[in-house]
Design a protein around this motif. Sequence first.
Motif, short mmCIF file in Angstrom:
data_model
loop_
_atom_site.label_atom_id
_atom_site.label_comp_id
_atom_site.label_asym_id
_atom_site.label_seq_id
_atom_site.Cartn_x
_atom_site.Cartn_y
_atom_site.Cartn_z
N TRP A 93 36.10 35.31 41.31
CA TRP A 93 35.96 36.71 41.89
C TRP A 93 36.06 38.23 42.14
O TRP A 93 36.36 38.51 40.99
CB TRP A 93 37.04 36.61 43.30
CG TRP A 93 36.66 36.98 44.56
CD1 TRP A 93 36.02 36.80 45.16
CD2 TRP A 93 37.36 38.23 44.86
NE1 TRP A 93 36.07 37.80 46.37
CE2 TRP A 93 36.65 38.74 46.05
CE3 TRP A 93 38.55 38.96 44.87
CZ2 TRP A 93 37.20 39.62 46.78
CZ3 TRP A 93 38.82 40.09 45.18
CH2 TRP A 93 38.60 40.27 46.40
N GLY B 37 47.00 38.27 52.07
CA GLY B 37 46.87 37.06 53.06
C GLY B 37 47.47 35.96 52.26
O GLY B 37 48.09 35.71 53.20
N GLY C 80 43.77 35.98 39.67
CA GLY C 80 44.40 35.75 40.49
C GLY C 80 44.21 34.27 41.62
O GLY C 80 44.64 33.61 40.46
N GLY C 81 43.65 34.51 42.70
CA GLY C 81 43.01 33.19 43.60
C GLY C 81 44.50 32.66 44.42
O GLY C 81 45.64 33.03 44.28
N SER C 82 43.76 32.60 45.27
CA SER C 82 44.87 32.44 46.58
C SER C 82 45.87 31.58 46.36
O SER C 82 47.29 31.37 46.33
CB SER C 82 43.44 31.55 47.60
OG SER C 82 43.17 29.97 47.13
N MET D 157 38.04 31.25 54.46
CA MET D 157 37.85 32.77 54.56
C MET D 157 36.03 33.10 54.71
O MET D 157 35.64 32.18 55.14
CB MET D 157 38.00 33.83 52.92
CG MET D 157 37.11 33.24 52.20
SD MET D 157 36.74 33.56 50.69
CE MET D 157 36.34 35.93 50.41
N PHE E 172 38.01 29.86 37.87
CA PHE E 172 36.53 30.33 38.89
C PHE E 172 36.80 31.94 38.79
O PHE E 172 37.91 32.26 38.15
CB PHE E 172 37.80 29.71 40.06
CG PHE E 172 37.60 30.85 41.11
CD1 PHE E 172 36.88 30.40 42.44
CD2 PHE E 172 37.81 32.29 41.71
CE1 PHE E 172 36.48 30.30 44.53
CE2 PHE E 172 37.20 32.45 42.76
CZ PHE E 172 36.44 32.03 43.82
N ILE F 281 40.20 27.72 49.55
CA ILE F 281 38.60 26.67 49.19
C ILE F 281 38.60 26.32 50.21
O ILE F 281 37.69 25.82 50.90
CB ILE F 281 40.07 26.20 48.07
CG1 ILE F 281 38.70 25.73 46.76
CG2 ILE F 281 41.15 24.84 48.68
CD1 ILE F 281 39.01 26.77 45.47
P1 AMP Z 1 42.93 37.57 50.01
O1 AMP Z 1 44.85 37.12 50.62
O2 AMP Z 1 42.56 36.84 51.07
O3 AMP Z 1 43.11 39.33 49.50
O4 AMP Z 1 42.32 36.52 48.75
C1 AMP Z 1 42.11 36.86 47.43
C2 AMP Z 1 42.00 36.10 46.56
O5 AMP Z 1 40.95 34.92 47.18
C3 AMP Z 1 41.20 35.81 44.83
O6 AMP Z 1 42.23 36.59 43.96
C4 AMP Z 1 40.10 36.05 45.26
O7 AMP Z 1 40.70 34.70 43.77
C5 AMP Z 1 40.63 34.52 45.64
N1 AMP Z 1 39.33 34.14 46.38
C6 AMP Z 1 38.45 35.08 46.98
N2 AMP Z 1 36.81 33.90 47.45
C7 AMP Z 1 37.39 33.12 47.16
C8 AMP Z 1 36.65 31.61 47.56
N3 AMP Z 1 36.03 31.74 48.27
N4 AMP Z 1 37.08 30.24 47.26
C9 AMP Z 1 38.96 30.34 46.81
N5 AMP Z 1 39.39 31.94 47.05
C10 AMP Z 1 38.59 33.43 46.71
#
Ligand code: AMP
Length: 303
Positions: free
Chosen positions: A80, A233, A26-28, A146, A78, A123
């Motif tokens: 989450w 997102g 995962g990860g943004s 976020m 990282f 991030i």
């Molecule tokens: P979304 O598109 O908003 O659902 O983003 C989900 C992704 O954001 C997940 O795959 C997480 O690994 C990542 N994520 C969650 N919290 C953080 C954070 N604080 N900083 C960066 N990436 C994050």
Amino acid sequence: MSLLVVGSVAFDSVKTPFGEVDEVLGGSGTYFSTSASYFTDVSLVACVGTDFPQEHLTFLKSRKIDIEGIEKMEGKTFRWKGEYGYELNEAKTLDTQLNVFESFKPKLPESYKDKKIVFLANIDPDLQREVLKQIKEPILVACDTMNFWIEGKKDSLLETLKLVDILLINDGEARELSGEPNLVKAANKILSFGPRTLIIKRGEYGALMFKGGRIFSAPAYPLETVFDPTGAGDSFAGGFMGYLSKKMDFDDANIRKAIIFGSVMASFNVESFSLDKIKSLDYSEIRNRYNEFKRLTHFEALS
Ligand code: AMP
């Protein structure tokens, strides 16, 4: 034209009413670059720990994503952990472990510094600016964030927002960032922080764009199977920025099309856990769903 993104590359553990996964990719940065790779070349800036398996890097390369900017650092990747209830619109974060991102000092490869289109995915906002200042002459900069950073690093985030053209956030984040419960008032306040365009993602209710006093509204695709909203997102942003980067013309019509491509990519993403659905789409599926959006929203003008 190629696109540069900085964002997280992560192991996600996710629970939804329909199932549970542990430490999946995962990860943004990962979701964004995979989604954008259907439209344009993407270069990714991130870091991973020594526990990050080669197979994930091989996957990113298989999508033609340039991973020269991913640094392998001593320590853990990282992580989450999040959970969703039946309405599936907002994740509840159970745990965030920044790990190697805590000491990451990005140093961009030379070939990255000439990129013109930049996406600062979710991030640390310090890191977002650290990357942006190494790009020589960006012509379009967009950004996501976020609640974790709105609550933990608001001043730094506001510094980043002064430097971006387009901000993409979800409705809860827009309310929290602005301190305004009404979304239109929230949007006007956020636009005073720097970005000229604001896109508010509203999960199953679609997306709203605010720009120069005008509002554009796009629906979300009405899906029968929504398994996991994680990455919706980021994959929205990947489709949006990927399309703009391919066109290199940011007029209003292209921005509206880009919003629909973003909605298309997000709709595919939520149909499976992790990147399972968006890792191997055919471009004809993307085009077909775009056309379905057109039919979905068509109505006649008054004569
Ligand atoms: P979304 O598109 O908003 O659902 O983003 C989900 C992704 O954001 C997940 O795959 C997480 O690994 C990542 N994520 C969650 N919290 C953080 C954070 N604080 N900083 C960066 N990436 C994050």
